[in-house]
Motif scaffolding. Structure first.
Motif, PDB file in Angstrom:
ATOM      1  N   LEU A   1       0.830  -1.209   0.000  1.00 21.26           N
ATOM      2  CA  LEU A   1       0.000   0.000   0.000  1.00 21.26           C
ATOM      3  C   LEU A   1       0.869   1.267   0.000  1.00 21.26           C
ATOM      4  CD1 LEU A   1      -3.078   0.266  -0.040  1.00 21.26           C
ATOM      5  CD2 LEU A   1      -3.001   0.779   2.399  1.00 21.26           C
ATOM      6  N   ALA A   2       1.975   1.254   0.756  1.00 23.49           N
ATOM      7  CA  ALA A   2       2.829   2.440   0.833  1.00 23.49           C
ATOM      8  C   ALA A   2       3.442   2.752  -0.528  1.00 23.49           C
ATOM      9  CB  ALA A   2       3.919   2.228   1.876  1.00 23.49           C
ATOM     10  N   ALA A   3       3.914   1.718  -1.237  1.00 19.57           N
ATOM     11  CA  ALA A   3       4.510   1.930  -2.553  1.00 19.57           C
ATOM     12  C   ALA A   3       3.479   2.473  -3.540  1.00 19.57           C
ATOM     13  CB  ALA A   3       5.097   0.618  -3.078  1.00 19.57           C
ATOM     14  N   ARG A   4       2.256   1.976  -3.427  1.00 18.58           N
ATOM     15  CA  ARG A   4       1.197   2.431  -4.341  1.00 18.58           C
ATOM     16  C   ARG A   4       0.885   3.909  -4.105  1.00 18.58           C
ATOM     17  NH1 ARG A   4      -3.967  -1.387  -5.637  1.00 18.58           N
ATOM     18  NH2 ARG A   4      -4.814  -0.179  -7.375  1.00 18.58           N
ATOM     19  N   ALA A   5       0.760   4.290  -2.840  1.00 14.87           N
ATOM     20  CA  ALA A   5       0.463   5.683  -2.517  1.00 14.87           C
ATOM     21  C   ALA A   5       1.636   6.580  -2.891  1.00 14.87           C
ATOM     22  CB  ALA A   5       0.149   5.824  -1.028  1.00 14.87           C
ATOM     23  N   ALA A   6       2.866   6.054  -2.741  1.00 13.81           N
ATOM     24  CA  ALA A   6       4.045   6.842  -3.104  1.00 13.81           C
ATOM     25  C   ALA A   6       4.046   7.169  -4.591  1.00 13.81           C
ATOM     26  CB  ALA A   6       5.315   6.074  -2.728  1.00 13.81           C
ATOM     27  N   ASP A   7       3.637   6.196  -5.402  1.00 10.56           N
ATOM     28  CA  ASP A   7       3.567   6.438  -6.848  1.00 10.56           C
ATOM     29  C   ASP A   7       2.564   7.539  -7.174  1.00 10.56           C
ATOM     30  OD1 ASP A   7       5.479   4.532  -7.346  1.00 10.56           O
ATOM     31  OD2 ASP A   7       4.037   2.915  -7.762  1.00 10.56           O
ATOM     32  N   VAL A   8       1.438   7.532  -6.477  1.00  8.80           N
ATOM     33  CA  VAL A   8       0.415   8.562  -6.704  1.00  8.80           C
ATOM     34  C   VAL A   8       0.971   9.934  -6.355  1.00  8.80           C
ATOM     35  CG1 VAL A   8      -1.858   9.417  -5.995  1.00  8.80           C
ATOM     36  CG2 VAL A   8      -1.505   6.966  -6.329  1.00  8.80           C
ATOM     37  N   LEU A   9       1.664  10.025  -5.236  1.00 10.05           N
ATOM     38  CA  LEU A   9       2.239  11.301  -4.823  1.00 10.05           C
ATOM     39  C   LEU A   9       3.276  11.800  -5.832  1.00 10.05           C
ATOM     40  CD1 LEU A   9       2.597  10.610  -1.001  1.00 10.05           C
ATOM     41  CD2 LEU A   9       1.234  12.440  -2.021  1.00 10.05           C
TER      42      LEU A   9
END
Length: 509
Positions: free
Chosen positions: A403-411
């Motif tokens: 989940l953290a990697a996915r949100a990081a990509d969005v940011l």
């Protein structure tokens, strides 16, 4: 002779007629002169009288000092105007007789809303700001001329009490609203209990509606007995002390919360506006109202004269009641306090900055193609959030992997610099929270704009970090700031028009 006599007679008759005509013309001329002079005298007297009235009204008006208004303000905008209205429960100057309490108590802001008038002068929206809302209060001037340090995560109504003076600190509240909204407040008006009561009396009362009988204990829960009946169930007209009691009732209606009381106050102001409009907004009809209102008004220097005040009110005369909306800042409970819902709040402020109405119209009356509900969409949808220059650490507070990697990509897509993407120590996070250290609120709010329903919270540790919660894990593909989000119930479905039936939605919470 006879003929000559007849001619002579006709000449004599014509002479008398001509003389009479000249006399009538002179009389008419004198009459016109007399009427003209009389009119000039009357107009002169009216002018003197109006001047005297304005002088009297000017004497009524109090202003607060501009020295306390921040130098760090949002820019002036041509997209409508914004007026901050503060209702105070100060006990000074005869108010204690209406509210009880200690006369030496400090002034507090009981009710506040920001009125945005659109550039077309046909639409308006009043946004209520709950008094328990947790906000950041910028530096504010104290009575001795010094300035406070910024305060974070503090109740909104604390801004008015900065300095602990009986008259309150409206400049500090104005500074706080400008920081909260990013909108420039063009004028600020403070109304106390006495002024409110006189205002309702001047219009001949305001129509309200009650879902049930109301008793003294509903107004004062500390009473041991129910007491006497204050209001009967159903529609009625109230003024003076009774109108004040109506807008102050909290515990006897609906869920007994301050949020419910805000809805009732919105309904009351809507009914008051309708009464004023029905009576006609002419200078003649407004003068008694102005006289009553100005006796207990405190305004910024820009409204510090009767002429300016009445001119401002007259500029609102063409606003349609149906196009006058009342909403509440998107909110949620955080314990006993009220937290702002992000990014819905930013969406509302963005719409007002762009002079867009709740249904997506521009202040000029032109509708945005394919953009209904612009006020409730995520900020500036469908534009991207600019994360340039903002560094943020991302932590997964759930048991969902990746989940953290996915949100990081969005940011990163929004231009943010991600310093870390890792798993949080605690993995039972329910809501997504953006934490910020000293001076980081503006950057944290940008991060929150990317994730729907993210909360913003201040901490002592420097930097910006986001802890992802189960709400994000359940739907990580939900629209972010790059796409319109559904309308928040507090800013759209809960909206009230000034022409709504006062007996609708009686529980208010």
């Amino acid at each position: 002779m006879t003929g000559s006599h007849k001619v002579s007679g006709r000449r004599r008759t014509g002479g008398r007629a001509a003389a009479a005509g000249r006399q009538r013309r002179r009389s008419k001329a004198k009459l016109r002169i007399a009427v003209t002079v009389s009119l000039l005298v009357v107009l002169g007297l009216l002018a003197v009288g109006a001047g005297w009235i304005y002088v009297q009204l000017d004497d009524n008006i109090e202003t607060f000092g501009a020295d306390g208004i921040s130098d760090n303000r949002p820019p002036v905008s041509a997209n409508g105007s914004n007026v901050l209205v503060i209702g105070t429960d100060a006990r000074t100057d005869g108010n204690s007789g209406l509210s009880g309490g200690n006369k030496s108590d400090i002034g507090r802001s009981d009710t506040s809303f920001l009125l945005h008038t659109y550039a077309d002068r046909k639409h308006a929206i009043a946004v209520s700001i709950p008094r328990d809302t947790l906000v950041d209060i910028p530096p504010c001037e104290l009575p001795d001329g010094s300035w406070t340090r910024p305060r974070t995560n503090t109740m909104f109504n604390a801004a008015y009490s900065v300095g602990q003076s009986a008259t309150g600190n409206p400049a500090c509240t104005q500074n706080t609203v400008e920081k909260l909204t990013g909108l420039r407040v063009d004028h600020t008006v403070v109304v106390d209990f006495k002024g409110f009561a006189k205002l309702t009396e001047a219009v001949g009362g305001v129509q309200v509606c009650l879902p049930q009988d109301i008793y003294q204990k509903d107004l004062n829960p500390n009473r041991l007995t129910r007491g006497n009946q204050i209001f009967a169930k159903g529609p009625q007209t109230v003024s003076g002390r009774k109108a004040l009691d109506y807008v102050r009732i909290r515990h006897g209606i609906g869920d007994g919360s301050d949020m419910g009381r805000i809805k009732r106050q919105q309904a009351f102001v809507a009914s008051l506006l309708k009464k004023i409009k029905d009576d006609g907004m002419s200078p003649t009809s407004l003068l008694p109202l102005a006289n009553a209102a100005t006796e207990s008004l405190t305004v910024d220097p820009g409204l510090g004269s009767a002429q300016k005040l009445i001119s401002f009110v007259m500029s609102l005369r063409d606003i349609d009641l149906h196009n006058t909306k009342f909403v509440t800042l998107p909110w949620r409970y955080r314990g006993a306090r009220v937290a702002i819902v992000h990014p819905d709040a930013e969406g509302l402020w963005s719409a007002l900055k762009a002079d867009r109405t709740l249904d997506g119209q521009e202040g000029t009356g032109n509708r945005h193609a394919g953009q209904a509900g612009a006020a409730s969409a995520s900020p500036s949808a469908p534009e991207m959030v600019s994360g340039e220059g903002v560094s943020v650490a991302v932590y997964n507070g759930t048991t969902v992997t990746g989940l953290a990697a996915r949100a990081a990509d969005v940011l990163k897509e929004h231009g943010f610099t991600v310093t870390e993407a890792a798993t949080a120590i605690a993995r039972a996070q329910t809501e997504t929270v953006v934490e910020y250290g000293p001076g980081g609120q503006d950057q944290a709010e940008k991060v929150a704009q990317v994730f729907r329903d993210a909360e913003v919270s201040s901490v002592a540790t420097p930097g910006i970090r986001i802890i992802l919660g189960e709400a994000y894990a359940a739907n990580p593909d939900a629209p972010t700031a790059a796409s319109p989000s559904p309308a928040p119930s507090g800013a759209t479905t809960g909206a009230r028009s000034a022409d709504d039936d006062p007996c609708s939605n009686l529980s208010y919470g």
